[in-house]
Design a protein around this motif. Sequence first.
Motif: not given
Length: 190
Positions: A5-31
């Motif tokens: 349970i502690i391991f799963l909780a830690t993984m959840l918090v870590a995955s949320m932190a990585v998602t929140a820290m990921a720079a919301p930038t991309a190359e976008v194509l106008i299709v």
Amino acid sequence: MRGTIIFLATMLVASMAVTAMAAPTAEVLIVDRSDRPHTLQIVSGNLGTRTAGYTWEGFCLEQEAPVNEGEIYDGEQSDVIHPSGNPLTMETVWLANNWQTYGGGATQQAIWYRQGSLGAISLPAGQQAYDDAVAAVAGGYSAQNVKVVQLTNDRGEAQDHTIMVPAPGAVLLGGLGTCLVGFMRKRYMA
């Protein structure tokens, strides 16, 4: 069991932190920009939880700013419109969520008018869409599922588009569900 349970909780918090820290930038194509809303696609990078290959329909927020079909732009997810810094209005959020009722062209006019980029709405359905959006917001409508994608190119041209994003609670519930499935799988496989 407690360690799991502690391991799963830690993984959840870590995955949320990585998602929140990921720079919301991309190359976008106008299709496709032949109709409203425009069709856009992430070529590389990410816009929040959206990654390469994700395609969406988005409304442009400035009437006078051009975009070129087939061109790739640098995109950044934001809560404000570039370069004015004005926030996306709740009426625009409502319009982006309800555009199919009025049609793309009418909704585009209503969005441009509400965001201050159009002097007057010429389509009757656009006026109805705008009036319904104002009434919905006055009645307490609130949503957080529409953001701005600021598009720029190397020529200095800029245009902002709407993008639908998952509500923050949906991301949390998805993470918890994944952890629960992992826990149950581990428990029954042991």
